[in-house]
Every structure is written in C-alpha cells, then in structure tokens.
Design a protein around this motif. Structure first.
Motif, short mmCIF file in Angstrom:
data_model
loop_
_atom_site.label_atom_id
_atom_site.label_comp_id
_atom_site.label_asym_id
_atom_site.label_seq_id
_atom_site.Cartn_x
_atom_site.Cartn_y
_atom_site.Cartn_z
N ASP A 204 34.30 41.02 44.51
CA ASP A 204 35.09 40.26 43.53
C ASP A 204 35.07 40.90 42.14
OD1 ASP A 204 36.67 38.14 42.64
OD2 ASP A 204 34.96 36.87 42.17
N ASP B 175 39.96 38.48 51.28
CA ASP B 175 40.71 37.73 50.28
C ASP B 175 40.64 36.23 50.59
OD1 ASP B 175 41.44 40.19 49.30
OD2 ASP B 175 43.52 40.09 49.97
N GLY B 176 40.26 35.43 49.60
CA GLY B 176 40.22 33.99 49.76
C GLY B 176 39.03 33.46 50.53
N PRO C 156 38.74 35.95 45.32
CA PRO C 156 40.22 35.91 45.29
C PRO C 156 40.87 37.14 45.91
CG PRO C 156 39.27 35.34 43.15
CD PRO C 156 38.16 35.87 43.98
N HIS C 157 40.42 38.31 45.50
CA HIS C 157 41.02 39.57 45.98
C HIS C 157 39.90 40.56 46.26
CE1 HIS C 157 44.95 38.03 44.86
NE2 HIS C 157 44.47 37.76 43.66
#
Length: 257
Positions: A107, A127-128, A195-196
């Motif tokens: 992250d 991701d996520g 998130p990514h």
C-alpha cells in the motif's frame, strides 16, 4: 608411447582449462547494484531490531539501509511511516516487508524511487483486499492460538507462543529477545484494505518460510505465483530474517541489482 604422450597432453590441457575457468569465475565481478537504499519494514509482533542480522550483510554489499519503526496502530499509519522513509532515502530504493508489513509495502506510495518489492514470510493483499481477506480459504495456523489481545484491541504473542510457534528455530536466548522487543498490533489494522497493490507495477521478490506457523506456507507460495515473483523458499519459522539471514539478504541484494 605416443598414446601415453597424447593422453598426458590432453589431461594437462583439461586441467589448465579448468584452472583458467575457475580463475575467471573468481575474477568476474558481481552484478552492479542499481538500488542505493533498502527500506526494511518490520511486521507485527516485532520492531526494527528484527532486521539486525540482515542489515550488516546489506551494508557489506554497499547498500544504504533504513529500518523503520512502525506504530502498528493502523495500515494508514504504518504506510505513512514507510512513505516518509522512502522520501528521505537516497534512491533508487528496494522496499522490504516482513509478515504484516507485506500489506504495508503493498500500500506504500510507490514512486520512481522504488524499483522492487521484497516480501519476507509476508502477506501480499491484492487491490481492495485486507489481510483478513487474503487468508480466506487457508487453514487457521496453529500459532494464532498464542495471540493475546488486550482491552484496547492490541495483539501480542505470548512468551510461550514465541518459543513454540513464532520463532521455534531460534536459540532460547534469541527467543527471549524476540518476545521482549515485540510490538503490539491493533487488530483493526488487519481488516483495512489495500486500495491499489503496488506489486502490480513493481517487480517482486518473495522469501517463503516453509515451516511458518503464523502465515500459511501455501498462501505464501500462491502469492508468489500471483506476483510472478523471483522466489526462494527456506525451511524456516515465521522469522526467516533471523533464522536464515543470509538467504534473505541474498534475495534483497538480487532485487537491488
């Protein structure tokens, strides 16, 4: 007589060729380092001292080394600490994470400075995904039975758990140091999603701890395949950087080349 002379000449030629080949191999320089700095990010139940066996090996190879000190309060908080270390470091950078810190380096703000990621017995969420998401489908590991949570939701490993599950392949004196210097992780951090994931953009390297009782070795192998990572597996407990420091340092150096 001619046959004996021919055989002797052939043996001499082969011996000379072998000697020259060995000499050339010894004289051949190691690949140049592309990276300048290694940023080491510790996991839960640890602090920056968990890298103490690896740091001298990296420095000997000519790398600058920074070991961050995470608060272990939240994913965002540990990412912020890591990002500050990256910003202050001389680039290019190799970013290394152990255990929980696999989520942190996934992250972290991967800019032009960061050229490679190294996961050491670590989580590598997509991701996520949170760490809790990433372990779904894998059996609960025996070491989790030794986790102790306080009233504020912070988790540590019991002293007995350090010896039996967390670092069973270390000498008893080192196990006591691991237990004494461990940090407490806020359990909420494990549910915070990445998130990514940076490993989609940056080449990855993975150290798999084959006898890990904290993170499933099979999860580590599956993650390495998903990351298309350069991988080494050692017959280690969860603390591969303490049990097999040279193997860990060698892969980090490879990531720096």
């Amino acid at each position: 007589m001619r046959t004996k002379t021919t055989i002797a000449a052939l043996v001499s030629a082969l011996t000379l060729a072998t000697f020259v080949g060995v000499a050339n191999a010894q004289e051949r320089p190691a690949p140049a380092l592309t990276a300048k700095t290694v940023v080491l990010v510790h996991g839960a139940f640890a602090d920056g001292s968990s890298w103490n066996k690896v740091i001298p090996l990296l420095q000997k190879a000519g790398l600058n080394v920074v070991a961050v000190q995470n608060s272990l309060d939240s994913l965002d908080g540990d990412v912020a600490v890591t990002n500050r270390a990256i910003a202050a470091a001389q680039g290019p950078v190799v970013l290394v994470g152990h255990s929980w810190a696999g989520a942190v380096i996934s992250d972290a703000n991967v800019d032009e400075k960061v050229k490679s990621l190294v996961y050491v017995a670590a989580y590598a969420p997509d991701d996520g995904q949170s760490v809790f998401d990433s372990v779904k489908g894998y059996p609960e590991m025996p070491g989790q039975a030794s986790f102790v949570k306080d009233a504020d939701g912070y988790v540590k490993v019991s002293d007995a758990g350090v010896a039996k599950f967390f670092a069973p392949d270390l000498p008893r004196a080192e196990q006591k140091l691991v237990a004494a210097t461990q940090g407490a992780l806020n359990i909420k951090a494990l549910s915070q999603p990445v998130p990514h994931a940076a490993w989609h953009k940056v080449p990855s390297f993975v150290v798999i701890a084959g006898k890990d009782q904290i993170i499933s070795p099979q999860q580590q192998r599956d993650q390495a395949k998903r990351l298309h990572a350069t991988t080494v597996e050692v017959p280690s407990s969860h603390v591969a950087m303490l049990a097999y420091p040279k193997a860990v340092a060698d892969l980090i150096i490879k990531a720096a080349q």
